[in-house]
Design a protein around this motif. Sequence first.
Motif, short mmCIF file in Angstrom:
data_model
loop_
_atom_site.label_atom_id
_atom_site.label_comp_id
_atom_site.label_asym_id
_atom_site.label_seq_id
_atom_site.Cartn_x
_atom_site.Cartn_y
_atom_site.Cartn_z
N LYS A 66 0.83 -1.20 0.00
CA LYS A 66 0.00 0.00 0.00
C LYS A 66 0.87 1.25 0.00
CE LYS A 66 -3.84 -2.27 2.12
NZ LYS A 66 -5.21 -2.01 2.36
N GLU A 67 2.18 1.08 0.00
CA GLU A 67 3.10 2.22 -0.01
C GLU A 67 3.46 2.64 -1.44
OE1 GLU A 67 5.95 2.41 3.56
OE2 GLU A 67 5.82 0.27 3.03
N ILE A 68 2.80 2.03 -2.42
CA ILE A 68 2.98 2.43 -3.81
C ILE A 68 1.69 3.12 -4.23
CG2 ILE A 68 3.37 1.66 -6.18
CD1 ILE A 68 4.69 -0.87 -4.95
N LEU A 69 1.79 4.39 -4.57
CA LEU A 69 0.62 5.18 -4.94
C LEU A 69 0.61 5.39 -6.46
CD1 LEU A 69 1.01 7.85 -2.13
CD2 LEU A 69 -0.30 5.73 -2.04
N ILE A 70 -0.51 5.02 -7.09
CA ILE A 70 -0.67 5.19 -8.53
C ILE A 70 -1.75 6.22 -8.77
CG2 ILE A 70 -1.18 4.06 -10.72
CD1 ILE A 70 -0.51 1.37 -9.30
N SER A 88 6.57 5.97 -4.81
CA SER A 88 6.93 4.86 -3.92
C SER A 88 7.34 5.46 -2.58
CB SER A 88 8.08 4.05 -4.50
OG SER A 88 8.54 3.12 -3.53
N GLN A 89 6.63 5.07 -1.54
CA GLN A 89 6.97 5.52 -0.20
C GLN A 89 7.80 4.46 0.53
OE1 GLN A 89 3.00 6.31 1.28
NE2 GLN A 89 3.07 8.42 0.52
N ARG A 134 -0.05 -2.34 -13.60
CA ARG A 134 0.69 -2.85 -12.44
C ARG A 134 2.00 -2.08 -12.33
NH1 ARG A 134 0.58 -8.12 -10.05
NH2 ARG A 134 -0.97 -8.58 -11.64
N VAL A 135 2.32 -1.68 -11.12
CA VAL A 135 3.58 -1.00 -10.83
C VAL A 135 4.40 -1.91 -9.92
CG1 VAL A 135 4.67 0.98 -9.72
CG2 VAL A 135 2.62 1.29 -11.11
N VAL A 136 5.64 -2.17 -10.32
CA VAL A 136 6.54 -3.01 -9.53
C VAL A 136 7.70 -2.14 -9.07
CG1 VAL A 136 8.06 -5.02 -9.54
CG2 VAL A 136 5.90 -5.08 -10.81
N VAL A 137 7.93 -2.13 -7.77
CA VAL A 137 9.00 -1.34 -7.17
C VAL A 137 10.05 -2.29 -6.59
CG1 VAL A 137 9.57 0.25 -5.28
CG2 VAL A 137 7.51 0.61 -6.64
N LYS A 138 11.30 -2.03 -6.95
CA LYS A 138 12.41 -2.75 -6.33
C LYS A 138 12.98 -1.85 -5.26
CE LYS A 138 16.88 -4.89 -7.22
NZ LYS A 138 17.94 -5.13 -8.22
N ALA A 139 13.05 -2.37 -4.04
CA ALA A 139 13.57 -1.59 -2.92
C ALA A 139 14.27 -2.53 -1.96
CB ALA A 139 12.45 -0.84 -2.20
#
Length: 159
Positions: A66-70, A88-89, A134-139
């Motif tokens: 839920k820390e990815i806002l679109i 991305s938070q 879809r948004v994919v974040v690498k962190a």
Amino acid sequence: MNELNVLRRTLLKGGCAASVVAFAASAGLLVPGRALAAQWNKAAFESKSIADALKGLGAAGVTDSKEILIKAPDIAENGSMIPVEVTSQIADTQSISILAEKNPLPLLAVFEFAEGAQGYVSTRIKMGQTSSVRVVVKAGGKYYNAAREIKVTIGGCGG
């Protein structure tokens, strides 16, 4: 006469700076485009399914976040130019990838960030039909994802 001296000095400074840059480029010290461009991930961008695109990105074990806002329109009148903002938070965001599930080639974009950069992207995407984006974040070496459906009234991928 004073204005001519200022103009002459400005031209001399510009000429000297251009000469230094030209010398550095000819000596191979400057290679345009190569320093900032990331390596092309052909396998991921030519994938025909979300699963294959994620595999090409190395995104195994994606976790919902839920820390990815679109931010995107619910209904896009024209699928050829859909504005999308992603924030991305998640701490230590290294990259943000945008995929459209029903596109012939689902991986639309990959943005990589330098250490300490804010995980924010604003771009326009192209979609052929109503689909989930879809948004994919690498962190921190892990992959996170979020999705949002966008309804398309006029297709942008040949529709």
